[in-house]
Design a protein around this motif. Structure first.
Motif, PDB file in Angstrom:
ATOM      1  N   ALA A   1       0.807  -1.222   0.000  1.00  0.00           N
ATOM      2  CA  ALA A   1       0.000   0.000   0.000  1.00  0.00           C
ATOM      3  C   ALA A   1       0.845   1.279   0.000  1.00  0.00           C
ATOM      4  CB  ALA A   1      -0.976  -0.016   1.173  1.00  0.00           C
TER       5      ALA A   1
ATOM      6  N   LEU B   1       1.045   3.669  -3.286  1.00  0.00           N
ATOM      7  CA  LEU B   1       0.438   4.973  -3.075  1.00  0.00           C
ATOM      8  C   LEU B   1       1.372   6.078  -3.548  1.00  0.00           C
ATOM      9  CD1 LEU B   1      -1.794   6.803  -1.996  1.00  0.00           C
ATOM     10  CD2 LEU B   1      -0.761   6.609   0.285  1.00  0.00           C
TER      11      LEU B   1
ATOM     12  N   PRO C   1       2.249   8.807   1.463  1.00  0.00           N
ATOM     13  CA  PRO C   1       1.889   7.977   2.620  1.00  0.00           C
ATOM     14  C   PRO C   1       2.202   8.629   3.953  1.00  0.00           C
ATOM     15  CG  PRO C   1       3.806   7.084   1.471  1.00  0.00           C
ATOM     16  CD  PRO C   1       3.296   8.212   0.638  1.00  0.00           C
TER      17      PRO C   1
ATOM     18  N   TRP D   1      -1.184   2.485   5.994  1.00  0.00           N
ATOM     19  CA  TRP D   1      -2.081   2.380   4.852  1.00  0.00           C
ATOM     20  C   TRP D   1      -2.324   0.925   4.483  1.00  0.00           C
ATOM     21  CZ3 TRP D   1      -4.394   6.551   2.420  1.00  0.00           C
ATOM     22  CH2 TRP D   1      -3.896   7.809   2.768  1.00  0.00           C
TER      23      TRP D   1
ATOM     24  N   ARG E   1      -4.090  -1.299   1.134  1.00  0.00           N
ATOM     25  CA  ARG E   1      -4.797  -1.283  -0.131  1.00  0.00           C
ATOM     26  C   ARG E   1      -6.229  -1.712   0.153  1.00  0.00           C
ATOM     27  NH1 ARG E   1      -1.427  -1.865  -4.925  1.00  0.00           N
ATOM     28  NH2 ARG E   1      -3.276  -2.578  -6.054  1.00  0.00           N
TER      29      ARG E   1
ATOM     30  N   ASP F   1      -8.717  -2.350  -2.499  1.00  0.00           N
ATOM     31  CA  ASP F   1      -9.017  -2.371  -3.933  1.00  0.00           C
ATOM     32  C   ASP F   1     -10.458  -2.754  -4.231  1.00  0.00           C
ATOM     33  OD1 ASP F   1      -6.471  -1.589  -4.630  1.00  0.00           O
ATOM     34  OD2 ASP F   1      -5.723  -3.634  -4.830  1.00  0.00           O
TER      35      ASP F   1
ATOM     36  N   ARG G   1      -6.908   1.172  -8.044  1.00  0.00           N
ATOM     37  CA  ARG G   1      -6.125   0.979  -6.832  1.00  0.00           C
ATOM     38  C   ARG G   1      -6.613   1.971  -5.789  1.00  0.00           C
ATOM     39  NH1 ARG G   1      -2.390   0.310 -10.909  1.00  0.00           N
ATOM     40  NH2 ARG G   1      -1.538   2.417 -10.805  1.00  0.00           N
TER      41      ARG G   1
ATOM     42  N   TYR H   1      -7.071   3.010  -1.560  1.00  0.00           N
ATOM     43  CA  TYR H   1      -6.243   2.965  -0.361  1.00  0.00           C
ATOM     44  C   TYR H   1      -7.076   3.356   0.854  1.00  0.00           C
ATOM     45  CZ  TYR H   1      -2.494   2.909  -3.804  1.00  0.00           C
ATOM     46  OH  TYR H   1      -1.693   2.567  -4.861  1.00  0.00           O
TER      47      TYR H   1
ATOM     48  N   ARG I   1      -6.443   4.789   4.812  1.00  0.00           N
ATOM     49  CA  ARG I   1      -5.577   5.252   5.904  1.00  0.00           C
ATOM     50  C   ARG I   1      -6.206   4.862   7.231  1.00  0.00           C
ATOM     51  NH1 ARG I   1      -5.008  11.439   6.190  1.00  0.00           N
ATOM     52  NH2 ARG I   1      -6.760  11.229   7.662  1.00  0.00           N
TER      53      ARG I   1
END
Length: 365
Positions: free
Chosen positions: A87, A91, A98, A103, A105, A107, A158, A160, A162
């Motif tokens: 990730a 990113l 980042p 983080w 992923r 998806d 893609r 992400y 947090r």
């Protein structure tokens, strides 16, 4: 004078090797061998003369299985955190920052319900457009704002997430879940129940959303879930095992960028490759066959025929005329990671008869 053949130094228990700095190509074909047990039916009548000759003459090593992401991380000397930290690496590649955060992923995927299982279809098939991605991510952000979860979609395929703090969570790479029953690939760890509940909430939000209604009206699969994987914090890519990297895999390209590798040489072993790299080049070519994950053996066969034409046949010819010092082929299979390595002199082993591709597969014979 004959050129020196590159010899790889195999790290014990690893499928990645460090290569002496000479003109050497590593051809990574994750699904060179059919990943499913079907009695060999997928191989029936398959003729790949360049691949079969190379495999017959090469030195073969069988090592424990690895995911594609694990192999790439080991190659570029990226250490595992709780997950292989895809990730934060991708990113940055997608234009995000980042920072110091954790983080994952997240998806976009489609979960297809069968009688007793759910199978995963990835974004490569779904092909979400930027507007749809932005609308669905905004929906997720509104719902999960109270949990301090922030979704981002700098690339439509893609996404992400947090996460505050460091979740006690381990995940399975998307490549290990695609086309498979997800029951054994769900997030694990002390916080896994919380995250599974969050995934259920996300699926309820996405179900019958106007974006998905529009997609279905166009004959497209709905984006009805996200897949969490590749968690970690910002990491430096400390290895530079390859001077050139070819392929379309975003994670491989992100690692190449972090390691200072060139990614602009031709997508095919043409005369241009020789002019694009120096005599001290170490090139990685990633040739994927995505249909294999979904059990589509006909498309897999066509993909292999194309890889034979574009890569194996020209690389074999370059090896014969000593324009190439060495060729390593890596295949990733659920049962094993297989490495095949050869130099020009290895091709002279005429007593090693060519055999069908199936006979080189893990578990064959």
């Amino acid at each position: 004078m004959p050129q020196r053949v590159a010899r790889a130094k195999l790290r014990r228990g690893a499928c990645y090797t460090s290569i002496d700095p000479v003109m050497h190509v590593t051809l990574l074909v994750p699904d060179l061998f059919w990943p499913r047990d079907d009695g060999g039916g997928a191989y029936r009548g398959l003729e790949l003369p360049a691949i079969e000759l190379f495999l017959a003459r090469a030195q073969r090593q069988k090592l424990p299985p690895l995911s594609l992401e694990a192999w790439l991380c080991q190659a570029f000397k990226v250490e595992r955190q709780q997950d292989w930290p895809a990730a934060p690496i991708t990113l940055g590649f997608d234009g995000g920052d980042p920072g110091s955060d954790y983080w994952l992923r997240a998806d976009p995927v489609h979960l297809a319900a069968h009688r007793d299982r759910l199978t995963l279809v990835d974004a490569g098939v779904l092909n979400p457009d930027p507007a749809d991605a932005a609308e669905l991510v905004a929906l997720l952000n509104r719902h999960f704002a109270g949990d301090n979860l922030v979704f981002r979609a700098p690339h439509p395929a893609r996404w992400y997430l947090r996460v505050p703090g460091t979740p006690r969570l381990s995940t399975h790479e998307l490549s290990q879940a695609t086309g498979r029953d997800i029951a054994s690939a769900m997030p694990a760890g002390e916080d896994s129940l919380r995250w599974r509940r969050a995934l259920t909430e996300a699926q309820m939000l996405l179900h019958d959303h106007p974006v998905n209604q529009r997609r279905e009206s166009r004959g497209m699969l709905p984006i009805n879930s996200v897949w969490l994987w590749g968690g970690g914090r910002r990491v430096a890519v400390s290895g530079r095992p390859f001077s050139h990297v070819a392929g379309s895999n975003a994670f491989a390209l992100a690692l190449a960028a972090g390691g200072g590798a060139e990614t602009t040489f031709p997508d095919g072993m043409t005369a241009g490759l020789a002019s694009a790299v120096s005599r001290a080049a170490r090139a990685l070519v990633l040739a994927e066959t995505p249909a294999a994950s979904y059990g589509d053996d006909q498309s897999w066969r066509r993909d292999l025929a194309e890889i034979e034409r574009i890569w194996f046949a020209p690389l074999l010819a370059a090896l014969r005329r000593r324009a190439l010092d060495g060729l390593t082929v890596v295949a990733l299979h659920p049962r094993a990671c297989l490495r095949f390595e050869a130099g020009a002199t290895d091709l002279l082993r005429f007593w090693r008869w060519t055999r069908p591709l199936l006979t080189h597969a893990p578990g064959a014979g």
